[in-house]
Design a protein around this motif. Structure first.
Motif, PDB file in Angstrom:
ATOM      1  N   GLN A   1     -10.879 -27.289  27.125  1.00  0.00           N
ATOM      2  CA  GLN A   1     -11.451 -27.118  25.785  1.00  0.00           C
ATOM      3  C   GLN A   1     -10.539 -27.681  24.699  1.00  0.00           C
ATOM      4  O   GLN A   1     -10.997 -28.041  23.625  1.00  0.00           O
ATOM      5  CB  GLN A   1     -11.734 -25.633  25.547  1.00  0.00           C
ATOM      6  CG  GLN A   1     -12.903 -25.127  26.391  1.00  0.00           C
ATOM      7  CD  GLN A   1     -13.058 -23.621  26.355  1.00  0.00           C
ATOM      8  OE1 GLN A   1     -12.071 -22.881  26.198  1.00  0.00           O
ATOM      9  NE2 GLN A   1     -14.284 -23.146  26.509  1.00  0.00           N
TER      10      GLN A   1
ATOM     11  N   LEU B   1      -9.809 -23.952  32.143  1.00  0.00           N
ATOM     12  CA  LEU B   1     -10.862 -24.134  31.148  1.00  0.00           C
ATOM     13  C   LEU B   1     -10.267 -24.227  29.748  1.00  0.00           C
ATOM     14  O   LEU B   1     -10.747 -24.983  28.902  1.00  0.00           O
ATOM     15  CB  LEU B   1     -11.857 -22.973  31.233  1.00  0.00           C
ATOM     16  CG  LEU B   1     -13.066 -23.042  30.305  1.00  0.00           C
ATOM     17  CD1 LEU B   1     -13.870 -24.314  30.533  1.00  0.00           C
ATOM     18  CD2 LEU B   1     -13.952 -21.812  30.507  1.00  0.00           C
ATOM     19  N   THR B   2      -9.192 -23.488  29.514  1.00  0.00           N
ATOM     20  CA  THR B   2      -8.531 -23.545  28.203  1.00  0.00           C
ATOM     21  C   THR B   2      -8.014 -24.945  27.906  1.00  0.00           C
ATOM     22  O   THR B   2      -8.203 -25.482  26.807  1.00  0.00           O
ATOM     23  CB  THR B   2      -7.373 -22.542  28.159  1.00  0.00           C
ATOM     24  OG1 THR B   2      -7.868 -21.222  28.393  1.00  0.00           O
ATOM     25  CG2 THR B   2      -6.678 -22.581  26.806  1.00  0.00           C
TER      26      THR B   2
ATOM     27  N   SER C   1     -11.478 -31.355  24.924  1.00  0.00           N
ATOM     28  CA  SER C   1     -12.844 -31.580  24.465  1.00  0.00           C
ATOM     29  C   SER C   1     -13.344 -30.323  23.770  1.00  0.00           C
ATOM     30  O   SER C   1     -13.956 -29.447  24.391  1.00  0.00           O
ATOM     31  CB  SER C   1     -13.750 -31.916  25.666  1.00  0.00           C
ATOM     32  OG  SER C   1     -15.081 -32.117  25.251  1.00  0.00           O
ATOM     33  N   PRO C   2     -13.080 -30.195  22.461  1.00  0.00           N
ATOM     34  CA  PRO C   2     -13.466 -28.976  21.726  1.00  0.00           C
ATOM     35  C   PRO C   2     -14.961 -28.667  21.793  1.00  0.00           C
ATOM     36  O   PRO C   2     -15.354 -27.501  21.691  1.00  0.00           O
ATOM     37  CB  PRO C   2     -13.028 -29.284  20.293  1.00  0.00           C
ATOM     38  CG  PRO C   2     -11.932 -30.297  20.434  1.00  0.00           C
ATOM     39  CD  PRO C   2     -12.327 -31.129  21.613  1.00  0.00           C
TER      40      PRO C   2
ATOM     41  N   VAL D   1     -11.323 -34.405  30.808  1.00  0.00           N
ATOM     42  CA  VAL D   1     -11.491 -33.165  31.568  1.00  0.00           C
ATOM     43  C   VAL D   1     -11.579 -33.496  33.049  1.00  0.00           C
ATOM     44  O   VAL D   1     -12.326 -34.389  33.460  1.00  0.00           O
ATOM     45  CB  VAL D   1     -12.751 -32.410  31.107  1.00  0.00           C
ATOM     46  CG1 VAL D   1     -12.934 -31.128  31.928  1.00  0.00           C
ATOM     47  CG2 VAL D   1     -12.665 -32.090  29.620  1.00  0.00           C
TER      48      VAL D   1
ATOM     49  N   LEU E   1     -16.800 -28.963  24.364  1.00  0.00           N
ATOM     50  CA  LEU E   1     -17.165 -28.755  25.763  1.00  0.00           C
ATOM     51  C   LEU E   1     -18.038 -27.514  25.928  1.00  0.00           C
ATOM     52  O   LEU E   1     -17.689 -26.435  25.463  1.00  0.00           O
ATOM     53  CB  LEU E   1     -15.898 -28.611  26.612  1.00  0.00           C
ATOM     54  CG  LEU E   1     -16.106 -28.438  28.115  1.00  0.00           C
ATOM     55  CD1 LEU E   1     -16.600 -29.737  28.744  1.00  0.00           C
ATOM     56  CD2 LEU E   1     -14.810 -27.981  28.792  1.00  0.00           C
ATOM     57  N   GLN E   2     -19.154 -27.679  26.609  1.00  0.00           N
ATOM     58  CA  GLN E   2     -20.003 -26.547  26.966  1.00  0.00           C
ATOM     59  C   GLN E   2     -19.633 -26.101  28.372  1.00  0.00           C
ATOM     60  O   GLN E   2     -19.713 -26.883  29.326  1.00  0.00           O
ATOM     61  CB  GLN E   2     -21.482 -26.941  26.909  1.00  0.00           C
ATOM     62  CG  GLN E   2     -22.421 -25.793  27.245  1.00  0.00           C
ATOM     63  CD  GLN E   2     -23.884 -26.201  27.178  1.00  0.00           C
ATOM     64  OE1 GLN E   2     -24.204 -27.314  26.768  1.00  0.00           O
ATOM     65  NE2 GLN E   2     -24.777 -25.316  27.598  1.00  0.00           N
ATOM     66  N   ALA E   3     -19.231 -24.855  28.519  1.00  0.00           N
ATOM     67  CA  ALA E   3     -18.788 -24.336  29.812  1.00  0.00           C
ATOM     68  C   ALA E   3     -19.838 -23.399  30.387  1.00  0.00           C
ATOM     69  O   ALA E   3     -20.346 -22.511  29.693  1.00  0.00           O
ATOM     70  CB  ALA E   3     -17.460 -23.607  29.658  1.00  0.00           C
TER      71      ALA E   3
ATOM     72  N   ALA F   1     -17.740 -35.288  29.779  1.00  0.00           N
ATOM     73  CA  ALA F   1     -16.505 -34.492  29.741  1.00  0.00           C
ATOM     74  C   ALA F   1     -15.358 -35.253  30.390  1.00  0.00           C
ATOM     75  O   ALA F   1     -14.215 -35.202  29.913  1.00  0.00           O
ATOM     76  CB  ALA F   1     -16.726 -33.153  30.447  1.00  0.00           C
TER      77      ALA F   1
END
Length: 264
Positions: free
Chosen positions: A101, A97-98, A104-105, A91, A107-109, A86
Protein backbone atom coordinates in the motif's frame (compact mmCIF):
# COMPACT_ATOMS: atom_id res chain seq x y z
CA UNK A 1 -4.40 -29.73 -1.59
CA UNK A 2 -4.04 -32.81 -3.69
CA UNK A 3 -7.61 -33.39 -4.79
CA UNK A 4 -7.91 -36.16 -7.33
CA UNK A 5 -10.37 -35.34 -10.10
CA UNK A 6 -9.81 -38.53 -12.07
CA UNK A 7 -6.80 -40.73 -11.48
CA UNK A 8 -6.71 -43.03 -14.48
CA UNK A 9 -4.19 -43.49 -17.25
CA UNK A 10 -5.55 -43.81 -20.74
CA UNK A 11 -2.89 -45.17 -23.02
CA UNK A 12 -3.78 -46.69 -26.36
CA UNK A 13 -1.62 -47.58 -29.28
CA UNK A 14 -2.15 -49.58 -32.46
CA UNK A 15 -0.86 -53.14 -32.51
CA UNK A 16 2.25 -53.60 -34.59
CA UNK A 17 2.94 -56.90 -36.37
CA UNK A 18 6.11 -58.78 -35.48
CA UNK A 19 7.85 -60.41 -38.40
CA UNK A 20 7.97 -64.18 -38.15
CA UNK A 21 9.78 -66.85 -40.12
CA UNK A 22 8.26 -67.39 -43.58
CA UNK A 23 7.71 -70.90 -44.91
CA UNK A 24 6.74 -70.93 -48.62
CA UNK A 25 6.22 -74.71 -48.63
CA UNK A 26 3.32 -74.52 -46.17
CA UNK A 27 -0.23 -74.02 -47.24
CA UNK A 28 -2.12 -71.00 -45.88
CA UNK A 29 -4.11 -73.29 -43.59
CA UNK A 30 -0.90 -74.63 -42.04
CA UNK A 31 0.62 -71.22 -41.50
CA UNK A 32 0.19 -69.69 -38.05
CA UNK A 33 -0.93 -66.04 -37.94
CA UNK A 34 1.80 -63.54 -37.32
CA UNK A 35 2.27 -62.56 -33.70
CA UNK A 36 1.21 -59.04 -32.86
CA UNK A 37 2.33 -56.83 -30.04
CA UNK A 38 1.24 -53.48 -28.65
CA UNK A 39 3.58 -50.53 -28.78
CA UNK A 40 4.31 -49.24 -25.31
CA UNK A 41 3.59 -45.53 -25.42
CA UNK A 42 5.60 -43.33 -23.09
CA UNK A 43 3.57 -41.10 -20.76
CA UNK A 44 3.31 -37.41 -21.57
CA UNK A 45 2.29 -35.21 -18.67
CA UNK A 46 0.91 -31.71 -19.02
CA UNK A 47 0.97 -29.41 -16.01
CA UNK A 48 -0.87 -26.10 -16.00
CA UNK A 49 -0.40 -23.31 -13.48
CA UNK A 50 -2.63 -20.27 -13.14
CA UNK A 51 -0.68 -17.20 -11.94
CA UNK A 52 -3.85 -15.19 -11.31
CA UNK A 53 -5.95 -17.98 -9.78
CA UNK A 54 -6.84 -16.13 -6.54
CA UNK A 55 -8.09 -13.15 -8.57
CA UNK A 56 -9.91 -15.31 -11.13
CA UNK A 57 -11.69 -17.25 -8.41
CA UNK A 58 -13.09 -13.95 -7.12
CA UNK A 59 -13.99 -12.67 -10.59
CA UNK A 60 -11.53 -9.78 -10.27
CA UNK A 61 -9.42 -10.16 -13.43
CA UNK A 62 -10.97 -7.27 -15.37
CA UNK A 63 -10.26 -4.58 -12.77
CA UNK A 64 -8.25 -1.66 -14.16
CA UNK A 65 -7.24 -0.23 -10.80
CA UNK A 66 -4.42 -1.79 -8.75
CA UNK A 67 -5.70 -4.77 -6.79
CA UNK A 68 -4.16 -7.56 -4.74
CA UNK A 69 -5.41 -10.68 -3.00
CA UNK A 70 -3.91 -11.08 0.46
CA UNK A 71 -3.87 -13.73 3.18
CA UNK A 72 -3.13 -13.52 6.87
CA UNK A 73 0.09 -15.30 7.80
CA UNK A 74 0.60 -15.13 11.52
CA UNK A 75 0.14 -11.51 12.53
CA UNK A 76 0.88 -10.19 9.04
CA UNK A 77 -1.24 -9.64 5.96
CA UNK A 78 0.78 -10.93 2.99
CA UNK A 79 0.15 -10.25 -0.68
CA UNK A 80 -0.70 -13.50 -2.50
CA UNK A 81 -1.47 -12.28 -6.00
CA UNK A 82 -1.37 -8.71 -7.35
CA UNK A 83 -3.04 -7.89 -10.65
CA UNK A 84 -1.07 -6.42 -13.54
CA UNK A 85 -1.80 -2.72 -12.70
CA UNK A 86 -0.54 -3.39 -9.15
CA UNK A 87 2.56 -5.14 -10.50
CA UNK A 88 3.34 -2.06 -12.58
CA UNK A 89 3.42 -0.13 -9.30
CA UNK A 90 5.98 -2.55 -7.87
CA UNK A 91 3.64 -4.75 -5.85
CA UNK A 92 4.87 -8.33 -5.70
CA UNK A 93 3.68 -11.61 -4.21
CA UNK A 94 5.13 -12.26 -0.77
CA UNK A 95 5.47 -8.66 0.37
CA UNK A 96 3.45 -7.37 3.27
CA UNK A 97 0.19 -5.64 2.49
CA UNK A 98 1.46 -2.55 4.30
CA UNK A 99 4.49 -2.32 2.03
CA UNK A 100 2.30 -2.86 -1.03
CA UNK A 101 0.00 0.00 0.00
CA UNK A 102 3.02 2.28 0.37
CA UNK A 103 4.02 1.49 -3.21
CA UNK A 104 0.47 1.80 -4.49
CA UNK A 105 -1.70 4.01 -2.24
CA UNK A 106 -4.76 3.32 -4.42
CA UNK A 107 -4.33 -0.45 -4.04
CA UNK A 108 -7.58 -2.32 -3.47
CA UNK A 109 -6.96 -5.29 -1.18
CA UNK A 110 -9.29 -8.30 -1.05
CA UNK A 111 -8.92 -11.36 1.21
CA UNK A 112 -8.13 -14.73 -0.30
CA UNK A 113 -11.02 -17.18 -0.70
CA UNK A 114 -9.53 -20.67 -0.71
CA UNK A 115 -12.93 -22.31 -1.16
CA UNK A 116 -13.63 -20.26 -4.27
CA UNK A 117 -10.21 -21.22 -5.64
CA UNK A 118 -10.98 -24.91 -5.13
CA UNK A 119 -14.28 -24.56 -6.99
CA UNK A 120 -12.57 -22.69 -9.84
CA UNK A 121 -9.90 -25.38 -10.17
CA UNK A 122 -12.54 -28.12 -10.16
CA UNK A 123 -14.33 -26.32 -13.00
CA UNK A 124 -11.09 -26.12 -14.99
CA UNK A 125 -10.39 -29.81 -14.31
CA UNK A 126 -13.81 -30.70 -15.68
CA UNK A 127 -13.05 -28.62 -18.76
CA UNK A 128 -9.73 -30.43 -19.21
CA UNK A 129 -11.46 -33.82 -19.20
CA UNK A 130 -12.49 -33.18 -22.81
CA UNK A 131 -8.86 -33.85 -23.79
CA UNK A 132 -8.08 -36.80 -21.51
CA UNK A 133 -9.81 -38.72 -18.73
CA UNK A 134 -6.59 -38.61 -16.68
CA UNK A 135 -6.96 -35.23 -14.98
CA UNK A 136 -5.98 -34.38 -11.42
CA UNK A 137 -5.56 -31.30 -9.27
CA UNK A 138 -2.08 -30.96 -7.79
CA UNK A 139 -1.99 -28.11 -5.30
CA UNK A 140 -3.03 -25.04 -7.27
CA UNK A 141 -2.20 -26.64 -10.62
CA UNK A 142 -3.80 -29.05 -13.08
CA UNK A 143 -2.06 -32.25 -14.16
CA UNK A 144 -3.08 -34.15 -17.30
CA UNK A 145 -1.68 -37.37 -18.77
CA UNK A 146 -2.27 -37.05 -22.54
CA UNK A 147 -0.26 -39.84 -24.20
CA UNK A 148 -3.41 -41.81 -24.98
CA UNK A 149 -5.13 -38.78 -26.52
CA UNK A 150 -2.49 -37.35 -28.85
CA UNK A 151 -3.48 -39.45 -31.88
CA UNK A 152 -7.11 -38.41 -31.50
CA UNK A 153 -6.14 -34.74 -31.87
CA UNK A 154 -3.51 -35.07 -34.60
CA UNK A 155 -0.41 -35.25 -32.43
CA UNK A 156 1.05 -33.77 -29.25
CA UNK A 157 1.66 -30.30 -30.66
CA UNK A 158 -1.87 -30.01 -32.00
CA UNK A 159 -3.38 -31.19 -28.71
CA UNK A 160 -1.21 -28.81 -26.70
CA UNK A 161 -2.32 -25.99 -28.99
CA UNK A 162 -5.97 -26.77 -28.27
CA UNK A 163 -5.32 -26.92 -24.53
CA UNK A 164 -3.40 -23.64 -24.59
CA UNK A 165 -6.01 -21.88 -26.72
CA UNK A 166 -8.98 -22.87 -24.57
CA UNK A 167 -7.33 -22.29 -21.21
CA UNK A 168 -6.04 -18.89 -22.36
CA UNK A 169 -9.64 -18.03 -23.21
CA UNK A 170 -10.82 -19.15 -19.76
CA UNK A 171 -7.94 -17.83 -17.63
CA UNK A 172 -5.26 -15.17 -17.65
CA UNK A 173 -1.72 -16.14 -18.75
CA UNK A 174 -1.75 -19.86 -17.90
CA UNK A 175 1.67 -21.54 -17.89
CA UNK A 176 1.66 -24.93 -19.65
CA UNK A 177 4.45 -27.47 -19.66
CA UNK A 178 4.50 -30.95 -21.23
CA UNK A 179 7.12 -33.37 -19.90
CA UNK A 180 7.69 -37.15 -19.76
CA UNK A 181 7.21 -37.21 -15.97
CA UNK A 182 4.55 -35.65 -13.80
CA UNK A 183 7.13 -34.33 -11.33
CA UNK A 184 9.18 -32.52 -13.98
CA UNK A 185 6.06 -31.02 -15.59
CA UNK A 186 4.91 -29.61 -12.24
CA UNK A 187 8.40 -28.35 -11.39
CA UNK A 188 8.59 -26.49 -14.69
CA UNK A 189 5.24 -24.70 -14.50
CA UNK A 190 5.79 -23.79 -10.85
CA UNK A 191 8.94 -22.02 -11.99
CA UNK A 192 7.28 -20.28 -14.94
CA UNK A 193 8.68 -22.50 -17.71
CA UNK A 194 6.30 -23.21 -20.59
CA UNK A 195 7.70 -25.90 -22.90
CA UNK A 196 7.24 -29.33 -24.46
CA UNK A 197 9.74 -32.16 -24.01
CA UNK A 198 8.63 -35.65 -25.05
CA UNK A 199 11.76 -37.75 -24.36
CA UNK A 200 13.12 -38.55 -20.90
CA UNK A 201 16.62 -37.82 -22.19
CA UNK A 202 15.65 -34.16 -22.50
CA UNK A 203 14.53 -33.68 -18.90
CA UNK A 204 17.98 -33.08 -17.39
CA UNK A 205 18.82 -30.17 -19.71
CA UNK A 206 15.55 -28.45 -18.84
CA UNK A 207 15.52 -28.79 -15.06
CA UNK A 208 19.24 -28.43 -14.29
CA UNK A 209 19.09 -24.61 -14.24
CA UNK A 210 16.02 -24.42 -11.99
CA UNK A 211 16.61 -23.34 -8.38
CA UNK A 212 17.47 -26.14 -5.96
CA UNK A 213 15.14 -24.65 -3.36
CA UNK A 214 12.24 -25.59 -5.66
CA UNK A 215 12.79 -29.28 -4.84
CA UNK A 216 14.01 -28.93 -1.26
CA UNK A 217 11.46 -28.40 1.49
CA UNK A 218 12.08 -27.40 5.06
CA UNK A 219 14.10 -24.63 6.63
CA UNK A 220 16.88 -27.00 7.75
CA UNK A 221 17.43 -28.30 4.23
CA UNK A 222 17.27 -24.79 2.80
CA UNK A 223 20.08 -23.75 5.15
CA UNK A 224 22.06 -26.84 4.11
CA UNK A 225 21.81 -25.77 0.47
CA UNK A 226 23.51 -22.48 1.30
CA UNK A 227 26.07 -24.21 3.49
CA UNK A 228 27.13 -26.56 0.68
CA UNK A 229 26.92 -23.92 -2.05
CA UNK A 230 24.10 -25.66 -3.91
CA UNK A 231 22.01 -23.27 -5.98
CA UNK A 232 20.50 -25.27 -8.85
CA UNK A 233 18.88 -28.65 -9.48
CA UNK A 234 21.89 -29.43 -11.65
CA UNK A 235 24.14 -28.99 -8.60
CA UNK A 236 22.04 -31.59 -6.77
CA UNK A 237 22.17 -34.03 -9.67
CA UNK A 238 25.97 -33.82 -9.85
CA UNK A 239 26.43 -34.85 -6.22
CA UNK A 240 27.02 -38.52 -5.26
CA UNK A 241 23.71 -40.11 -4.31
CA UNK A 242 24.94 -41.56 -1.02
CA UNK A 243 26.36 -38.25 0.15
CA UNK A 244 23.25 -36.40 -0.94
CA UNK A 245 21.04 -38.81 1.00
CA UNK A 246 23.16 -38.39 4.15
CA UNK A 247 23.23 -34.61 4.01
CA UNK A 248 19.76 -33.77 2.72
CA UNK A 249 17.80 -36.96 3.27
CA UNK A 250 16.84 -39.98 1.12
CA UNK A 251 13.50 -38.42 0.20
CA UNK A 252 15.31 -35.83 -1.90
CA UNK A 253 17.15 -38.57 -3.82
CA UNK A 254 13.83 -40.28 -4.53
CA UNK A 255 12.35 -36.96 -5.63
CA UNK A 256 15.17 -36.40 -8.10
CA UNK A 257 14.61 -39.91 -9.45
CA UNK A 258 10.94 -39.13 -9.98
CA UNK A 259 11.84 -35.94 -11.84
CA UNK A 260 14.02 -37.89 -14.27
CA UNK A 261 11.63 -40.82 -14.61
CA UNK A 262 13.86 -43.30 -12.81
CA UNK A 263 11.19 -44.02 -10.23
CA UNK A 264 7.41 -44.27 -10.54
Amino acid sequence: MAQLHQNTKHQTAPPVPVRGNSDCNRSPSDTLPKARRRVVQEPLWVAVSFPFLPLEALGKTTQQQPMAVYAQQGQTHTVITPNQPAQKSGVRSGMTLTAAQVLSPALQAVPQDVSAESEWLARLALLASRWTPAVSIAGDDLLLEISGSTRLFGGANQLLGKIRSRLTFETQSPCISAMPTAASALLCVRNGKSLCITAKEGIHAVIRKLPAKAVVAGAKQQRALKQYGISTVGDLLRLPRDGLARRLGPDLVHQLDRLLGKQA
